[in-house]
Design a protein around this motif. Structure first.
Motif, PDB file in Angstrom:
ATOM      1  N   GLY A  30       0.026   2.084   5.255  1.00  0.00           N
ATOM      2  CA  GLY A  30       0.631   1.434   6.408  1.00  0.00           C
ATOM      3  C   GLY A  30      -0.191   1.578   7.675  1.00  0.00           C
ATOM      4  O   GLY A  30      -1.071   2.430   7.780  1.00  0.00           O
ATOM      5  N   GLU A  31       0.111   0.724   8.628  1.00  0.00           N
ATOM      6  CA  GLU A  31      -0.513   0.794   9.944  1.00  0.00           C
ATOM      7  C   GLU A  31       0.279   1.751  10.831  1.00  0.00           C
ATOM      8  O   GLU A  31       1.493   1.918  10.663  1.00  0.00           O
ATOM      9  CB  GLU A  31      -0.533  -0.587  10.587  1.00  0.00           C
ATOM     10  N   GLN A  37       7.292  -0.318  19.381  1.00  0.00           N
ATOM     11  CA  GLN A  37       7.088  -1.437  18.453  1.00  0.00           C
ATOM     12  C   GLN A  37       8.293  -1.639  17.534  1.00  0.00           C
ATOM     13  O   GLN A  37       8.634  -2.764  17.181  1.00  0.00           O
ATOM     14  CB  GLN A  37       5.823  -1.214  17.618  1.00  0.00           C
ATOM     15  N   PHE A  38       8.928  -0.521  17.149  1.00  0.00           N
ATOM     16  CA  PHE A  38      10.098  -0.575  16.269  1.00  0.00           C
ATOM     17  C   PHE A  38      11.240   0.229  16.905  1.00  0.00           C
ATOM     18  O   PHE A  38      11.613   1.295  16.405  1.00  0.00           O
ATOM     19  CB  PHE A  38       9.749  -0.027  14.885  1.00  0.00           C
ATOM     20  N   ALA A 158       8.408  -3.524   7.152  1.00  0.00           N
ATOM     21  CA  ALA A 158       9.134  -2.323   6.751  1.00  0.00           C
ATOM     22  C   ALA A 158       8.443  -1.129   7.392  1.00  0.00           C
ATOM     23  O   ALA A 158       7.211  -1.097   7.491  1.00  0.00           O
ATOM     24  CB  ALA A 158       9.142  -2.172   5.236  1.00  0.00           C
ATOM     25  N   SER A 159       9.230  -0.157   7.848  1.00  0.00           N
ATOM     26  CA  SER A 159       8.658   0.966   8.578  1.00  0.00           C
ATOM     27  C   SER A 159       9.301   2.286   8.169  1.00  0.00           C
ATOM     28  O   SER A 159      10.423   2.316   7.668  1.00  0.00           O
ATOM     29  CB  SER A 159       8.797   0.742  10.091  1.00  0.00           C
ATOM     30  N   GLY A 160       8.555   3.379   8.384  1.00  0.00           N
ATOM     31  CA  GLY A 160       9.078   4.701   8.053  1.00  0.00           C
ATOM     32  C   GLY A 160       8.014   5.772   8.214  1.00  0.00           C
ATOM     33  O   GLY A 160       6.874   5.486   8.583  1.00  0.00           O
ATOM     34  N   TRP A 161       8.403   7.002   7.931  1.00  0.00           N
ATOM     35  CA  TRP A 161       7.493   8.138   8.032  1.00  0.00           C
ATOM     36  C   TRP A 161       7.136   8.659   6.639  1.00  0.00           C
ATOM     37  O   TRP A 161       7.850   8.467   5.685  1.00  0.00           O
ATOM     38  CB  TRP A 161       8.151   9.278   8.804  1.00  0.00           C
ATOM     39  N   GLY A 162       5.995   9.354   6.538  1.00  0.00           N
ATOM     40  CA  GLY A 162       5.708  10.040   5.284  1.00  0.00           C
ATOM     41  C   GLY A 162       4.286   9.918   4.815  1.00  0.00           C
ATOM     42  O   GLY A 162       3.400   9.520   5.565  1.00  0.00           O
ATOM     43  N   ARG A 163       4.071  10.247   3.546  1.00  0.00           N
ATOM     44  CA  ARG A 163       2.734  10.207   2.955  1.00  0.00           C
ATOM     45  C   ARG A 163       2.178   8.788   2.965  1.00  0.00           C
ATOM     46  O   ARG A 163       2.931   7.826   2.906  1.00  0.00           O
ATOM     47  CB  ARG A 163       2.784  10.732   1.516  1.00  0.00           C
ATOM     48  N   VAL A 174       3.941  10.783  11.762  1.00  0.00           N
ATOM     49  CA  VAL A 174       3.944   9.601  12.625  1.00  0.00           C
ATOM     50  C   VAL A 174       4.495   8.379  11.902  1.00  0.00           C
ATOM     51  O   VAL A 174       4.369   8.238  10.696  1.00  0.00           O
ATOM     52  CB  VAL A 174       2.532   9.297  13.166  1.00  0.00           C
ATOM     53  N   LEU A 175       5.105   7.500  12.679  1.00  0.00           N
ATOM     54  CA  LEU A 175       5.713   6.289  12.146  1.00  0.00           C
ATOM     55  C   LEU A 175       4.644   5.295  11.711  1.00  0.00           C
ATOM     56  O   LEU A 175       3.692   5.034  12.435  1.00  0.00           O
ATOM     57  CB  LEU A 175       6.615   5.666  13.214  1.00  0.00           C
ATOM     58  N   ARG A 176       4.834   4.722  10.527  1.00  0.00           N
ATOM     59  CA  ARG A 176       3.920   3.713   9.985  1.00  0.00           C
ATOM     60  C   ARG A 176       4.710   2.481   9.553  1.00  0.00           C
ATOM     61  O   ARG A 176       5.928   2.546   9.400  1.00  0.00           O
ATOM     62  CB  ARG A 176       3.126   4.266   8.799  1.00  0.00           C
ATOM     63  N   TYR A 177       3.991   1.387   9.319  1.00  0.00           N
ATOM     64  CA  TYR A 177       4.673   0.170   8.880  1.00  0.00           C
ATOM     65  C   TYR A 177       3.751  -0.672   8.008  1.00  0.00           C
ATOM     66  O   TYR A 177       2.530  -0.510   8.016  1.00  0.00           O
ATOM     67  CB  TYR A 177       5.135  -0.652  10.084  1.00  0.00           C
ATOM     68  N   VAL A 178       4.371  -1.551   7.243  1.00  0.00           N
ATOM     69  CA  VAL A 178       3.639  -2.577   6.493  1.00  0.00           C
ATOM     70  C   VAL A 178       4.307  -3.918   6.773  1.00  0.00           C
ATOM     71  O   VAL A 178       5.511  -3.992   7.018  1.00  0.00           O
ATOM     72  CB  VAL A 178       3.631  -2.316   4.970  1.00  0.00           C
TER      73      VAL A 178
END
Length: 268
Positions: A30-31, A37-38, A158-163, A174-178
Motif C-alpha cells: 500500500g501507499e 486523506q482518510f 481500502a485503508s488500514g494499518w499493518g504489515r 502508519v496508515l496505508r491504502y490501496v
C-alpha cells in the motif's frame, strides 16, 4: 474447500479452525496515507479480556462507527483511534482515542462465523466527536435513479494499518491504502466457488496490492467529487496469501442500510 481457502482477517477467528491461517493486519504494497486523506478511518484496539487484536472501522457520524462482526464478536471493550496516521504516537496532533465498553458494541444478530455471513457490527461512541480536518464521517451510499449502484468496475480505496507484505512479521504503525477496481460480482463468485453472496462486494488485487489479515472492518470507499461513500467493510481473503491476486471480499454496505438505520435510531 471453503474452509481451506477462506481466512477471516483476524487472528482470533482464524485460530478457531486449524485449517485457517493465524494472521495479523496489514495492507500489502500500500501507499502511505497523508494527514487528512482518510478522515473517516478508525483504528480499533479490540480487547477480549486477557488479550487484544487490531481491526479497522469507518466513522459514519459524530457517534457511530461501522466495522466487521468478526472483529467485535465476544469483545469486552474497544479503544477507538480517530484522526490517526501513526498509531504508536499517542501525542500525534489531532489524534483521539476513545474507550468504548461492551454495551456500545452491536454485532449483527445473524452473523455466522463459519461462513462470514452478515459480517457487520456497529460501535456507539460514548461522546460526541467533533469533526476536524483529520476527523470526518464518510457518507453512506445513496440511490441513483431509485436503486443503489453495484459499483462494479469503479476504482475504490481500502485503508488500514499493518504489515506491508506476506513476508513481514510486524504491524506497521502508519496508515496505508490501496486503490483498485471493484470486481464484477459474477467474476468474484467464480474465484470463490459460490462462497460470496450478493451481500458482499469484491476488489481486484492485481500487482500484489490488497487488504489483508486484520484490516478487517476497515473501509472500502468510492470517492465522487468531494464526497467519500462507504461501499464496503473489509471481511475476508484467502489463506494462500494476500499477494497472490485472489479477490478481497467486503461486506456490501447497501445491503445493510436498513439494519444500520434501525440501530442508530434505536440508540439515539
Amino acid at each position: 474447500m471453503m474452509k481451506l481457502l477462506l481466512c477471516v482477517l483476524l487472528a482470533a477467528s482464524c485460530a478457531a479452525d486449524s485449517l485457517l491461517t493465524e494472521v495479523d493486519p496489514f495492507i500489502t504494497n500500500g501507499e502511505l496515507a497523508e494527514v487528512g486523506q482518510f478522515p473517516y478511518q478508525a483504528g480499533l484496539n479490540v480487547s477480549f479480556g486477557n488479550w487484544s487484536t487490531w481491526c479497522g472501522g469507518t466513522l459514519i457520524s459524530h457517534y457511530w462507527i461501522i466495522t466487521a462482526a468478526h472483529c467485535m464478536d465476544g469483545a469486552e471493550s474497544v479503544t477507538v483511534y480517530l484522526g490517526a496516521i501513526d498509531i504508536q504516537n499517542a501525542e500525534e496532533e489531532g489524534q483521539q482515542r476513545i474507550l468504548v465498553q461492551k454495551s456500545g458494541i452491536i454485532v449483527h444478530s445473524e452473523y455466522t462465523a463459519s461462513t462470514v455471513v452478515n459480517d457487520i457490527s456497529l460501535i456507539r461512541l460514548p461522546i460526541f466527536v467533533s469533526f476536524t480536518d483529520r476527523i470526518r464521517a464518510a457518507n453512506l451510499p445513496r440511490r441513483l435513479n431509485g436503486v443503489y449502484p453495484t459499483y462494479e468496475s469503479v476504482r475504490a480505496s481500502a485503508s488500514g494499518w499493518g504489515r506491508d507484505s506476506d513476508a513481514s512479521e510486524t504491524v506497521s504503525p502508519v496508515l496505508r491504502y490501496v486503490e483498485m477496481p471493484v470486481m464484477p460480482y459474477a467474476i468474484c463468485r467464480m474465484y470463490w466457488s459460490g462462497a460470496v453472496s450478493e451481500k458482499m462486494i469484491c476488489m481486484s488485487t492485481t500487482s500484489g496490492k490488497s487488504t489483508c489479515h486484520g484490516d478487517s472492518g476497515g473501509p472500502l470507499v468510492y470517492k465522487q467529487g468531494n464526497s467519500s461513500y462507504l461501499i464496503g467493510s473489509t471481511s475476508f481473503g484467502t489463506s494462500m496469501g494476500c499477494q497472490v491476486g485472489f479477490p478481497a471480499v467486503f461486506t456490501r454496505i447497501t445491503s445493510y442500510l436498513d439494519w444500520i438505520l434501525e440501530h442508530v435510531i434505536a440508540h439515539t
